[in-house]
Design a protein around this motif. Structure first.
Motif, short mmCIF file in Angstrom:
data_model
loop_
_atom_site.label_atom_id
_atom_site.label_comp_id
_atom_site.label_asym_id
_atom_site.label_seq_id
_atom_site.Cartn_x
_atom_site.Cartn_y
_atom_site.Cartn_z
N GLN A 46 -13.50 10.06 -3.53
CA GLN A 46 -14.22 9.45 -4.65
C GLN A 46 -13.43 8.27 -5.23
O GLN A 46 -14.01 7.23 -5.58
CB GLN A 46 -14.48 10.49 -5.74
N THR A 47 -12.13 8.43 -5.33
CA THR A 47 -11.29 7.37 -5.87
C THR A 47 -11.30 6.15 -4.96
O THR A 47 -11.42 5.01 -5.42
CB THR A 47 -9.85 7.88 -6.07
N LEU A 48 -11.18 6.39 -3.66
CA LEU A 48 -11.20 5.28 -2.70
C LEU A 48 -12.57 4.61 -2.65
O LEU A 48 -12.67 3.39 -2.52
CB LEU A 48 -10.76 5.75 -1.32
N ASP A 49 -13.64 5.40 -2.77
CA ASP A 49 -14.99 4.83 -2.82
C ASP A 49 -15.16 3.91 -4.02
O ASP A 49 -15.74 2.82 -3.92
CB ASP A 49 -16.06 5.93 -2.88
N ALA A 50 -14.65 4.35 -5.17
CA ALA A 50 -14.75 3.53 -6.39
C ALA A 50 -13.97 2.23 -6.23
O ALA A 50 -14.44 1.16 -6.64
CB ALA A 50 -14.24 4.31 -7.59
N GLN A 51 -12.81 2.31 -5.62
CA GLN A 51 -12.01 1.10 -5.40
C GLN A 51 -12.70 0.17 -4.42
O GLN A 51 -12.72 -1.05 -4.60
CB GLN A 51 -10.60 1.47 -4.92
N ALA A 52 -13.30 0.72 -3.37
CA ALA A 52 -14.03 -0.09 -2.40
C ALA A 52 -15.21 -0.80 -3.07
O ALA A 52 -15.51 -1.95 -2.75
CB ALA A 52 -14.51 0.77 -1.24
N ALA A 53 -15.86 -0.12 -4.02
CA ALA A 53 -16.98 -0.73 -4.73
C ALA A 53 -16.51 -1.93 -5.56
O ALA A 53 -17.20 -2.95 -5.62
CB ALA A 53 -17.66 0.30 -5.63
N LYS A 54 -15.33 -1.82 -6.18
CA LYS A 54 -14.77 -2.94 -6.94
C LYS A 54 -14.54 -4.14 -6.01
O LYS A 54 -14.87 -5.28 -6.36
CB LYS A 54 -13.44 -2.56 -7.59
N ILE A 55 -13.99 -3.86 -4.84
CA ILE A 55 -13.71 -4.94 -3.89
C ILE A 55 -15.01 -5.57 -3.41
O ILE A 55 -15.13 -6.80 -3.33
CB ILE A 55 -12.88 -4.39 -2.70
N THR A 56 -16.01 -4.75 -3.13
CA THR A 56 -17.31 -5.26 -2.68
C THR A 56 -17.95 -6.13 -3.76
O THR A 56 -18.49 -7.21 -3.46
CB THR A 56 -18.24 -4.09 -2.31
N ASN A 57 -17.89 -5.68 -5.00
CA ASN A 57 -18.47 -6.46 -6.10
C ASN A 57 -17.78 -7.81 -6.25
O ASN A 57 -18.44 -8.84 -6.41
CB ASN A 57 -18.40 -5.68 -7.40
N LEU A 58 -16.45 -7.82 -6.22
CA LEU A 58 -15.73 -9.09 -6.31
C LEU A 58 -16.03 -10.00 -5.13
O LEU A 58 -16.17 -11.21 -5.28
CB LEU A 58 -14.22 -8.83 -6.42
N SER A 59 -16.16 -9.41 -3.97
CA SER A 59 -16.49 -10.19 -2.77
C SER A 59 -17.88 -10.81 -2.91
O SER A 59 -18.08 -11.97 -2.53
CB SER A 59 -16.42 -9.29 -1.54
N ASP A 60 -18.82 -10.05 -3.46
CA ASP A 60 -20.17 -10.58 -3.68
C ASP A 60 -20.16 -11.74 -4.67
O ASP A 60 -20.87 -12.73 -4.49
CB ASP A 60 -21.10 -9.47 -4.18
N VAL A 61 -19.34 -11.61 -5.72
CA VAL A 61 -19.22 -12.68 -6.72
C VAL A 61 -18.69 -13.95 -6.05
O VAL A 61 -19.23 -15.04 -6.25
CB VAL A 61 -18.30 -12.25 -7.88
N ILE A 62 -17.67 -13.79 -5.25
CA ILE A 62 -17.09 -14.95 -4.56
C ILE A 62 -18.08 -15.53 -3.56
O ILE A 62 -18.25 -16.75 -3.46
CB ILE A 62 -15.76 -14.55 -3.87
#
Length: 107
Positions: A46-62
């Motif tokens: 769950q912790t790694l999934d949440a961190q991956a979601a943060k990375i995905t969101n930032l990647s989408d913003v970029i």
């Protein structure tokens, strides 16, 4: 970046008491019928999934034009955090697995 100090891993660690682990057969938790080893694995997942979601969101913003240096630095920082967390998850899983294997051989 507001990080919740009670993420699944830290809340698992907080709930795990020294005397609460049942070694041997049938050491299951009362909440989901699984072992504490499974609970630890789920918490890391769950912790790694949440961190991956943060990375995905930032990647989408970029990817959608927000390629400012500040966003790039945030993405790099979150990616490095993911690497650190992933390494720690693997190390803890391996260490606990080896300890359980050793205990199993002694019985």
């Amino acid at each position: 970046m507001n990080d919740n100090p009670m993420n699944p891993v830290t809340s698992f660690i907080g709930r795990a008491g020294v005397g609460s682990a049942s070694v041997g057969r049938g050491g299951a938790s009362s909440t989901d019928g699984g072992s504490w080893y499974e609970a630890m694995s789920k918490a890391w997942g769950q912790t790694l999934d949440a961190q991956a979601a943060k990375i995905t969101n930032l990647s989408d913003v970029i990817g959608s034009g927000g390629d400012q240096p500040s966003n790039m630095v945030k993405l790099t920082a979150e990616s490095l955090k993911m690497q650190f967390m992933s390494n720690n998850a693997a190390t803890s899983q391996n260490s606990v697995g080896q300890a359980l294997e050793t205990l199993g051989k002694r019985q």
